[in-house]
Design an enzyme around this catalytic site. Structure first.
Site, short mmCIF file in Angstrom:
data_model
loop_
_atom_site.label_atom_id
_atom_site.label_comp_id
_atom_site.label_asym_id
_atom_site.label_seq_id
_atom_site.Cartn_x
_atom_site.Cartn_y
_atom_site.Cartn_z
CG HIS A 158 38.87 19.05 45.51
ND1 HIS A 158 38.36 20.32 45.32
CD2 HIS A 158 38.44 18.64 46.73
CE1 HIS A 158 37.65 20.66 46.40
NE2 HIS A 158 37.70 19.66 47.26
CB ALA B 40 32.42 0.71 54.48
N GLY C 36 36.30 2.92 50.89
CA GLY C 36 36.98 4.03 50.23
C GLY C 36 37.81 4.85 51.20
CE LYS D 274 35.11 17.80 44.35
NZ LYS D 274 34.21 16.89 45.09
#
Length: 276
Positions: free
Chosen positions: A163, A18, A20, A167
């Site tokens: 990305h 929650a 992030g 990642k």
């Protein structure tokens, strides 16, 4: 006597990770949706957000504290949205199974054995799992299937993805899904025909392979291009994400899709009606 319209059902949603970037985007999307309510917020015990209101970053009090206690966080929830890590997602799913909570899974990097575990959980609770919740990406997957069937011979196929620097898995789950869709469309097994690295004297390209190239850097949300390179022409199909909002909106569509379902493993093709 006037008859009032029935009150639409409200989906009680919990968000894993929650605090992030994706968690914040999901919480913001839930707050903006008339038919969804934030009912749970999970994060790691080490998160500085533990104990704080999950919507505090919006300057709004939701009354939902961020907790590391999974069962507490899922105690009053219909569906969990999870974009975390494979091990964390599997732990959350075990609790979902016990409590009868559905799940929308955007986590990537699962092994085949872990995917089998998820399929087993889906015998008891409904799950939507997709490597990318974007509506546009899933439409692109459908386009790739059609293109691959038409261009199965005489065209070399390469998947290029980019990305952000944070990642942790490569290629992206979305890129792998694109490869799987293409391989199935042309009658190949991606496990046998995928090429993930080229260096040195590689020899000529094997026309039966599907190549993958990975870029990591900056704050790139997610870019994916599939190149069909033939003699005298190239066809490129590209999707670029400029905001995680598209993943959040797709996730809420998946939440709505699960309403009234008691079990089953679904993907975004099911949610969007794209199944052939």
């Amino acid at each position: 006597m006037a008859i009032s319209a029935p009150t639409p059902s409200v989906h009680r949603v919990a968000v894993a990770g929650a605090s992030g970037r994706m968690g914040h985007m999901l919480i913001e999307a839930i707050r903006a949706a008339d038919d969804c309510r934030l009912a749970g917020a999970l994060d790691l015990p080490s998160s500085p957000a533990i104990g704080n209101d999950a919507s505090a970053f919006l300057g709004h009090a939701s009354g939902v504290p961020v907790t590391a206690d999974v069962r507490e966080g899922l105690s009053d929830v219909d569906v969990l949205i999870d974009f975390t890590r494979p091990e964390g997602t599997l732990a959350h799913l075990a609790a979902c199974r016990e409590l009868g909570v559905g799940a929308v899974i955007g986590t990537t990097g699962f092994s085949d054995a872990q995917k089998a575990q998820i399929a087993e959980v889906a015998r008891d609770v409904p799950i939507v799992m997709a490597p990318n919740m974007s509506v546009g990406v899933n439409v692109m997957l459908r386009l790739l299937e059609t293109a691959a069937q038409a261009l199965a011979s005489g065209y070399d196929i390469e998947v290029i993805e980019a990305h952000h620097r944070h990642k942790v898995d490569a290629p992206s789950g979305t890129a792998l899904k694109m490869g799987e869709v293409i391989a199935e469309a042309v009658g190949r097994d991606l496990r046998q025909c995928a090429v993930y690295a080229r260096e040195g004297i590689t020899g000529e390209r094997d026309p039966s392979t599907i190549g993958f190239s990975t870029i990591r850097g900056g704050d790139i949300v997610g870019d994916h291009t599939v190149l069909f390179a033939g003699t005298g022409e190239r066809i490129e199909i590209t999707h670029r994400s400029s905001s995680r909002a598209t993943y959040a909106q797709g996730s809420l569509r998946a939440v709505r899709f699960l309403a009234g379902r008691s079990s089953g493993l679904f993907d975004m093709f099911d949610v969007l009606g794209l199944r052939p």
